[in-house]
Design an enzyme around this catalytic site. Structure first.
Site, PDB file in Angstrom:
ATOM      1  N   ARG A  71      82.116  66.719  14.546  1.00 59.62           N
ATOM      2  CA  ARG A  71      80.800  67.737  15.213  1.00 59.62           C
ATOM      3  C   ARG A  71      80.539  68.013  15.932  1.00 59.62           C
ATOM      4  NH1 ARG A  71      78.005  64.360  10.303  1.00 59.62           N
ATOM      5  NH2 ARG A  71      78.249  64.978   8.489  1.00 59.62           N
TER       6      ARG A  71
ATOM      7  N   GLY B 217      78.591  73.410   7.995  1.00 56.65           N
ATOM      8  CA  GLY B 217      78.344  73.849   8.647  1.00 56.65           C
ATOM      9  C   GLY B 217      79.783  74.375   9.475  1.00 56.65           C
TER      10      GLY B 217
ATOM     11  N   ASP C 217      79.083  66.667  -0.732  1.00 58.55           N
ATOM     12  CA  ASP C 217      77.235  66.885  -1.251  1.00 58.55           C
ATOM     13  C   ASP C 217      77.230  67.736  -2.185  1.00 58.55           C
ATOM     14  OD1 ASP C 217      76.696  64.929   0.890  1.00 58.55           O
ATOM     15  OD2 ASP C 217      76.601  67.026   1.831  1.00 58.55           O
TER      16      ASP C 217
ATOM     17  N   ARG D 228      67.496  42.254 -12.833  1.00 64.41           N
ATOM     18  CA  ARG D 228      67.057  42.092 -11.937  1.00 64.41           C
ATOM     19  C   ARG D 228      66.927  43.778 -11.284  1.00 64.41           C
ATOM     20  NH1 ARG D 228      70.158  38.986  -7.342  1.00 64.41           N
ATOM     21  NH2 ARG D 228      68.553  37.707  -6.854  1.00 64.41           N
TER      22      ARG D 228
ATOM     23  N   ARG E  96      82.311  58.379   1.029  1.00 63.09           N
ATOM     24  CA  ARG E  96      82.847  59.375   1.149  1.00 63.09           C
ATOM     25  C   ARG E  96      84.436  58.784   1.771  1.00 63.09           C
ATOM     26  NH1 ARG E  96      79.665  61.767   6.029  1.00 63.09           N
ATOM     27  NH2 ARG E  96      81.487  60.773   7.746  1.00 63.09           N
TER      28      ARG E  96
END
Ligand code: F6P
Length: 392
Positions: free
Chosen positions: A98, A130, A176, A211, A313
């Protein structure tokens, strides 16, 4: 010869390698030259040489995996042979980042200069919103950046004149599945498989101990992975950003009564899946730990939290992601190598099992509109917009 650059940027996603391979090979097969831009936009900003580790320095090392790959941001030609054997590999062999520098005007000016120096005026950008936002801005600024470079004496006027436009095609790659303009983004299917496998595994230990597990999955402000993961695993409760509980006072009651009913009917395991971007009706984050606490305090459950994190990922892409990436990569090359590439940047996506081309800028804008609508609590509007992705 036509010369194109390919880059992967933003968070990596499984299938990026398959997309790079498709772009490189389809372009070479059409007689173009292909340059890989290493470490995302940072490679364009830095440009320059890409030294590989010297063979002599490797001889005495017991293990040197991947040694033939550059480790620094740069631009270099990539061959047919270099993308061999990567179809089934997770991540991206050309690196991703990034880049903060590319967010500055100065960084983009350097990027333009480096592309001109390499003779590249066609770009395939593979990444999330982005990445594609950056691509769109860069293309719009291109003529001005070139003008500034000429004024600064960094490129010659003839060079600027030879590359009047930068053609860009975007492929949407992110686990995503939050990008407008494609039913699926590259990597989502693999991440969903990873979540399904993990929850199946967790279910057996949960059942052994009777659980409850709260499993947190990625997705930023998109609940696709959580929702589809919950359906695929038959989870007992799911929380997603697009449908927060309407009533802060009582969602815990409702969740507890559903989970208790499950226990009463004989379930030995309880699974709650939480999207990382989940919020309550006041917009406050609902954390996995908070849900765990509610379940312990109200139901006396022996609860555990598992945050799946980056395991979602990584790893080998699913058959679907390999094939989606290959189809999108080939379509991107068909588009970008046209004698007259489309004047506007395009996003190549998939809709209804067909490859579709949409204006990149519109897709980026609508992706942001959806994200803002969710952040502002306008959930129905956000869902309408997502559902209408291909109607306008
Ligand atoms: O956008 C992909 C994604 O994996 C999100 O789901 C997650 O919120 C984010 O990236 C994590 O980013 P990083 O790898 O920088 O921690």
């Amino acid at each position: 010869k036509k010369r194109l650059g390919v880059l992967t940027s933003g968070g990596d996603s499984p299938g990026m390698n398959a997309a790079v391979r498709a772009v490189v090979r389809a372009a070479l097969a059409k007689g173009a030259e292909v340059y890989a831009i290493y470490e995302g936009y940072q490679g364009m900003v830095e440009g320059g040489e890409c030294p590989l580790p010297a063979p002599s320095s490797r001889d005495n090392e017991p293990f040197m995996g991947n040694v033939s790959l550059p480790q620094q941001a740069c631009i270099r030609p990539i061959s047919w042979h270099e993308v061999s054997g990567i179809l089934q590999k997770g991540g991206t062999i050309i690196g991703t980042a990034r880049s903060l520098a590319f967010k500055t005007r100065e960084g983009r000016r350097r990027a333009a200069r480096n592309l001109i120096r390499e003779g590249i005026d066609r770009l395939v950008a593979i990444g999330g919103d982005g990445t594609l936002t950056g691509a769109d801005l860069f293309r719009r600024e291109w003529p001005e950046l070139l003008k500034e470079l000429v004024e600064n004496g960094e490129i010659r006027p003839e060079e600027a004149a030879a590359y009047p436009q930068l053609a860009i095609v975007g492929l949407t790659a992110s686990i995503d599945n939050d990008m407008y303009g494609s039913d699926m983004t590259i990597g989502t299917d693999t991440a969903l498989h990873r979540i399904t496998e993990a929850v199946d595994a967790i279910s057996s230990t949960a059942a052994s101990h009777q659980r409850t597990f709260v499993v947190e999955v990625m997705g930023r402000n998109c609940g696709y992975l959580a929702l589809m993961g919950a359906i695929a695993t038959g989870a007992d409760w799911v929380m997603i950003p697009e449908q927060p509980p309407q009533d802060n006072g009582s969602w815990e009651d409702r969740m507890c009564s559903v989970l208790k009913a499950g226990r009463d009917s004989g379930r030995r395991d309880t699974i709650v899946i939480v999207a990382e971007g989940s919020r309550d009706s006041d917009g406050n984050p609902i954390s996995s730990d908070r849900i765990k606490q509610v379940l312990e305090e109200r139901l006396g459950e022996d609860a555990r939290v598992t945050i799946l994190g980056h395991v979602q990922r990584g790893g080998s892409p699913s058959a679907f992601d390999r094939n989606l990436s290959t189809l999108l990569g080939c379509a991107a090359v068909d588009e970008i190598l046209k004698d007259e590439p489309h004047p506007e940047p395009l996003l190549i996506g998939m809709h209804g099992n067909r490859i579709v081309r949409s204006p990149l800028m519109h897709c980026v804008q609508q992706t942001h509109v959806v994200a803002e609508a969710i952040a502002n609590g306008e959930y129905e509007r956000a869902m309408d917009l997502r559902g209408n992705s291909f109607k306008d």
